[in-house]
Scaffold this active site. Structure first.
Site, PDB file in Angstrom:
ATOM      1  N   HIS A  38      -3.019   2.386  -2.645  1.00 37.28           N
ATOM      2  CA  HIS A  38      -4.122   1.556  -2.161  1.00 37.28           C
ATOM      3  C   HIS A  38      -4.854   0.819  -3.283  1.00 37.28           C
ATOM      4  O   HIS A  38      -5.448  -0.238  -3.062  1.00 37.28           O
ATOM      5  CB  HIS A  38      -5.116   2.416  -1.363  1.00 37.28           C
ATOM      6  N   GLU A  50      -6.211  -7.319   5.607  1.00 33.82           N
ATOM      7  CA  GLU A  50      -5.576  -8.305   4.739  1.00 33.82           C
ATOM      8  C   GLU A  50      -5.653  -9.707   5.331  1.00 33.82           C
ATOM      9  O   GLU A  50      -4.870 -10.603   4.985  1.00 33.82           O
ATOM     10  CB  GLU A  50      -4.106  -7.931   4.483  1.00 33.82           C
ATOM     11  N   ASN A 109       0.828  -1.216   0.000  1.00 35.84           N
ATOM     12  CA  ASN A 109       0.000   0.000   0.000  1.00 35.84           C
ATOM     13  C   ASN A 109       0.859   1.261   0.000  1.00 35.84           C
ATOM     14  O   ASN A 109       0.596   2.211  -0.748  1.00 35.84           O
ATOM     15  CB  ASN A 109      -0.920   0.023   1.222  1.00 35.84           C
TER      16      ASN A 109
END
Length: 257
Positions: free
Chosen positions: A147, A177, A142
């Site tokens: 993102h 995640e 990220n």
């Protein structure tokens, strides 16, 4: 219906009146000609009343038929509306149990599924196991690539999980995640073996961000449900196994008894 019955009774009373009058005329009559004349007149009146009665009944039957047809059509319409409403409810229920990004089951769906599985297990024990799978170094993806790249990674991982798990295995996104799996047919050796195969397949996925090839690995913690377990104890044990996998270098499967 009361109005129809009332009108029908009126016609019946008229017929009865004519019949009674005929009977009285016969008793009072002085000659056959007078009787015939009176009877013919009253018979004609009765015939007229019967014709009126027949027309009235036909009209009433048509009215009832129309009302029944209208009611039938309304019932069909209500049934169709009910089906559409039921379909919308089912669609909303699916959405409420689905993760918007990955289209996997969400945490609410997991809570419901795992609760039912635990009830079945405590009623009649079977090989029930819970798995917590976490992407390694996801924050770095990220931070480095944005993102959008992170979202794409989660979607690819989700599709890989779906393709490599059978329909009897629950798979969902627990949050961030982290993914959760529930197996109901594997002993310890088979479970660890299946998870290692899954882990290696994920590591071989061809991720490319900004022309850079990136290897995505996963750390996996798993455990079997035991007779004294509740939902939180079982999940906590799998989560502890995941933490150990992270501590021991990531990209590995740890089973906790």
């Amino acid at each position: 219906m009361p109005k129809i019955k009332k009108q029908n009774n009126v016609l019946n009373e008229k017929i009865q009146e004519q019949l009674s009058a005929m009977s009285q005329d016969i008793e009072k009559a002085n000659s056959l000609e007078v009787v015939k004349s009176d009877i013919n007149a009253k018979l004609n009146t009765i015939i007229d009343i019967l014709n009126d009665k027949q027309e009235f009944e036909e009209s009433s039957n048509k009215e009832i038929s129309h009302k029944l047809l209208d009611m039938t059509n309304r019932v069909k319409q209500l049934e169709e509306e009910s089906k559409k409403f039921q379909t919308r409810l089912e669609e909303q229920l699916i959405k409420s149990m689905q993760d918007a990004l990955t289209k996997l089951n969400n945490r609410a769906a997991f809570d419901e599924y795992f609760t039912k599985a635990m009830v079945k297990f405590h009623h009649r024990p079977f090989e029930l196991s819970i798995v917590v799978l976490d992407l390694d170094n996801f924050k770095q993806i990220n931070d480095t690539y944005g993102h959008t790249a992170g979202d794409k990674t989660l979607q690819v991982i989700a599709n890989t999980l779906k393709k490599n798990l059978d329909q009897n295995t629950f798979v969902g996104r627990y949050g961030g995640e982290e993914f959760v799996l529930v197996y109901s047919d594997k002993n310890k050796a088979d479970l660890v073996n299946a998870l290692n195969i899954l882990r290696k397949k994920i590591a071989l996925l061809p991720f490319t961000f900004k022309n850079n090839k990136v290897s995505i690995t996963t750390s996996i913690g798993c455990t079997h449900i035991k007779s004294g377990d509740n939902i939180h104890q079982a999940f906590e044990r799998a989560d502890q196994a995941l933490y150990q996998a992270k501590e021991q270098g990531k990209n590995r499967v740890i089973y906790k008894d």
